[in-house]
Write an enzyme that holds these catalytic residues in place. Structure first.
Site, mmCIF file in Angstrom:
data_model
loop_
_atom_site.group_PDB
_atom_site.id
_atom_site.type_symbol
_atom_site.label_atom_id
_atom_site.label_comp_id
_atom_site.label_asym_id
_atom_site.label_seq_id
_atom_site.Cartn_x
_atom_site.Cartn_y
_atom_site.Cartn_z
ATOM 1 N N THR A 72 45.135 60.607 71.435
ATOM 2 C CA THR A 72 45.753 59.585 72.282
ATOM 3 C C THR A 72 44.797 58.426 72.582
ATOM 4 O O THR A 72 45.175 57.255 72.464
ATOM 5 C CB THR A 72 46.177 60.210 73.627
ATOM 6 O OG1 THR A 72 46.645 61.538 73.388
ATOM 7 C CG2 THR A 72 47.231 59.379 74.315
ATOM 8 N N HIS A 129 52.638 61.482 77.678
ATOM 9 C CA HIS A 129 52.551 62.793 77.029
ATOM 10 C C HIS A 129 53.902 63.510 77.103
ATOM 11 O O HIS A 129 54.013 64.663 76.701
ATOM 12 C CB HIS A 129 51.503 63.666 77.718
ATOM 13 C CG HIS A 129 50.076 63.335 77.362
ATOM 14 N ND1 HIS A 129 49.693 62.958 76.098
ATOM 15 C CD2 HIS A 129 48.949 63.360 78.097
ATOM 16 C CE1 HIS A 129 48.369 62.750 76.085
ATOM 17 N NE2 HIS A 129 47.902 62.987 77.284
ATOM 18 N N ARG A 151 48.378 66.345 65.560
ATOM 19 C CA ARG A 151 47.125 66.827 64.989
ATOM 20 C C ARG A 151 47.262 68.303 64.633
ATOM 21 O O ARG A 151 48.050 69.014 65.249
ATOM 22 C CB ARG A 151 46.078 66.654 66.096
ATOM 23 C CG ARG A 151 44.693 66.942 65.730
ATOM 24 C CD ARG A 151 43.775 66.697 66.913
ATOM 25 N NE ARG A 151 42.401 66.689 66.436
ATOM 26 C CZ ARG A 151 41.341 66.663 67.216
ATOM 27 N NH1 ARG A 151 41.490 66.625 68.516
ATOM 28 N NH2 ARG A 151 40.140 66.674 66.695
ATOM 29 N N TYR A 217 46.666 62.687 62.986
ATOM 30 C CA TYR A 217 45.257 62.384 63.257
ATOM 31 C C TYR A 217 44.445 62.464 61.967
ATOM 32 O O TYR A 217 43.593 61.605 61.696
ATOM 33 C CB TYR A 217 44.732 63.384 64.293
ATOM 34 C CG TYR A 217 43.293 63.219 64.707
ATOM 35 C CD1 TYR A 217 42.949 62.431 65.811
ATOM 36 C CD2 TYR A 217 42.266 63.864 64.016
ATOM 37 C CE1 TYR A 217 41.621 62.292 66.211
ATOM 38 C CE2 TYR A 217 40.941 63.730 64.403
ATOM 39 C CZ TYR A 217 40.620 62.940 65.494
ATOM 40 O OH TYR A 217 39.308 62.812 65.871
ATOM 41 N N LYS A 290 33.837 65.141 69.730
ATOM 42 C CA LYS A 290 33.287 65.141 68.378
ATOM 43 C C LYS A 290 34.038 64.183 67.456
ATOM 44 O O LYS A 290 33.454 63.561 66.585
ATOM 45 C CB LYS A 290 33.364 66.563 67.817
ATOM 46 C CG LYS A 290 32.073 67.068 67.220
ATOM 47 C CD LYS A 290 32.266 68.479 66.708
ATOM 48 C CE LYS A 290 31.031 69.325 66.912
ATOM 49 N NZ LYS A 290 31.271 70.719 66.450
HETATM 50 P P1 A3P Z 1 37.721 66.530 69.750
HETATM 51 O O1 A3P Z 1 37.733 67.281 71.048
HETATM 52 O O2 A3P Z 1 38.133 67.383 68.591
HETATM 53 O O3 A3P Z 1 36.451 65.826 69.496
HETATM 54 P P2 A3P Z 1 43.121 62.771 73.317
HETATM 55 O O4 A3P Z 1 42.626 61.377 73.202
HETATM 56 O O5 A3P Z 1 44.560 62.925 72.976
HETATM 57 O O6 A3P Z 1 42.738 63.385 74.609
HETATM 58 O O7 A3P Z 1 42.367 63.587 72.154
HETATM 59 C C1 A3P Z 1 40.989 63.785 72.250
HETATM 60 C C2 A3P Z 1 40.407 63.993 70.877
HETATM 61 O O8 A3P Z 1 40.317 62.746 70.181
HETATM 62 C C3 A3P Z 1 39.006 64.530 70.969
HETATM 63 O O9 A3P Z 1 38.847 65.395 69.848
HETATM 64 C C4 A3P Z 1 38.182 63.257 70.872
HETATM 65 O O10 A3P Z 1 36.849 63.451 70.496
HETATM 66 C C5 A3P Z 1 38.960 62.510 69.810
HETATM 67 N N1 A3P Z 1 38.684 61.067 69.811
HETATM 68 C C6 A3P Z 1 38.507 60.247 70.872
HETATM 69 N N2 A3P Z 1 38.253 59.004 70.480
HETATM 70 C C7 A3P Z 1 38.275 59.001 69.137
HETATM 71 C C8 A3P Z 1 38.067 57.990 68.134
HETATM 72 N N3 A3P Z 1 37.798 56.737 68.469
HETATM 73 N N4 A3P Z 1 38.164 58.366 66.855
HETATM 74 C C9 A3P Z 1 38.432 59.620 66.501
HETATM 75 N N5 A3P Z 1 38.632 60.629 67.392
HETATM 76 C C10 A3P Z 1 38.561 60.318 68.699
#
Ligand code: A3P
Length: 323
Positions: A72, A129, A151, A217, A290
């Protein structure tokens, strides 16, 4: 607004108290309630009901929709960067450089009564969400454009487990991975079951392809450049030849990359998100962990992974969707 909102407040509390309840464990003593076929953290439900009742979508609104932990934050950054590129892409005043993407593109279920009824006409971007079937009626009736991100449920689960560990303020080990996995498989998490969440939007995207862009994703990671172009077209602001020649697509990709975003001071901050802090205490840096595909391999035992995959296959069978 005050009277209306406090009357509604009592009304929502009454409805919420009648909903099926279960202890969540993701957050300390958090209760989950079942509402319209999905489980939600109890403290989010008032905002959800109020969004469903009060939020009036405009036909020009564009929604970023997702199950929690599906990407997100990234999608919000990308869509904002694309839409505002003329104003901000070369500018040091770009809000993405000083604010968490969640504070730039708000969730409708966390907006206050005032914000929900009076909108910023400059920014048509909103997010939620909420499952497709629970969207405020006007979102569907106004035929708002929707970008959905999903994802691999294995990575989603691992991401959610880490995030929950941070939310509890204790070490994640106190909610054993096996137990969390079991709850996740039963759909017992905020927004769960994630499979039904994805399917709802997937089916809608097949039914209304012109108003829904469905993104994985993994695909977005694999070819961010193409998706940025596609998102721009979808949102009605395709990159011109001139912009393409100037390398603007790549500029958006780079600005929103995990490396750049996660290393900005604001996103490294231990401060709480201003739009989310009334709902849960989460430090801004916790939205960036990550950002990799396949990190589940470092955490999930073979049986856990197999169990999740089995559910995914079963739930998605015949839908044309797979991971
Ligand atoms: P991980 O915990 O696997 O690293 P959301 O934004 O829906 O809360 O999802 C969070 C996930 O997106 C996390 O995954 C986060 O690290 C990853 N995320 C956040 N920013 C990102 C970016 N710019 N590019 C890729 N993944 C990203």
């Amino acid at each position: 607004g005050t009277n209306a909102s406090s009357t509604n407040h009592t009304k929502y509390e009454e409805i919420i108290s009648t909903l099926p309840r279960i202890e969540g464990r993701w957050r300390q003593s958090q209760q989950l309630r079942e509402y319209q076929g999905f489980w939600f953290a109890q403290n989010m439900l008032q905002g959800i009901m109020s969004a469903q009742e009060q939020f009036k979508a405009q036909p020009t609104d564009i929604f970023i929709c997702s199950h929690p932990k599906s990407g997100t934050t990234w999608l919000k950054a990308l869509s904002f960067a694309i839409l505002t590129r003329k104003r901000f892409i070369y500018s040091s005043t770009n809000p993405l450089l000083s604010e968490l993407p969640h504070d730039v593109v708000p969730f409708i279920e966390t907006l206050s009564f005032t914000d929900i009824t009076s909108r910023d006409p400059e920014l048509p971007l909103l997010s939620t969400h909420l499952p497709y079937t629970s969207l405020p009626k006007s979102v569907v009736e106004c035929k708002c454009k929707i970008i959905y991100i999903c994802r691999d449920p294995k990575d989603l689960f691992v991401s959610m487990w880490h995030f929950a560990g941070k939310l509890r303020g204790t070490r994640a080990e106190t909610f054993p991975l096996e137990e969390a996995c079991q709850k996740f498989c039963e759909g017992l998490n905020h927004g769960g079951p994630c499979w039904d969440h994805v399917l709802g939007y997937w089916k809608a995207s097949l039914q209304f392809p012109e108003r829904m862009l469905f993104i994985k994703y993994e695909d977005l990671q694999n070819d961010t450049f193409s998706y940025v172009r596609r998102m721009a077209e979808f949102m009605g602001c395709p990159f011109s030849m001139e912009e393409e020649r100037q390398g603007l697509v790549q500029k958006v990709v780079d600005l929103c990359s995990f490396e750049i975003l996660s290393n900005l001071e604001v996103n490294k901050s231990k401060k709480h998100s201003s739009s989310l802090r009334h709902f849960f205490k989460v430090e801004k840096n916790e939205f960036f962990r990550k950002g990799k595909v396949g990190d589940w391999e470092n955490y999930l035992a073979t049986e856990m992974a197999a169990t999740i995959d089995q559910i995914t296959e079963q739930k998605f069978s015949g839908s044309g969707l797979s991971f």
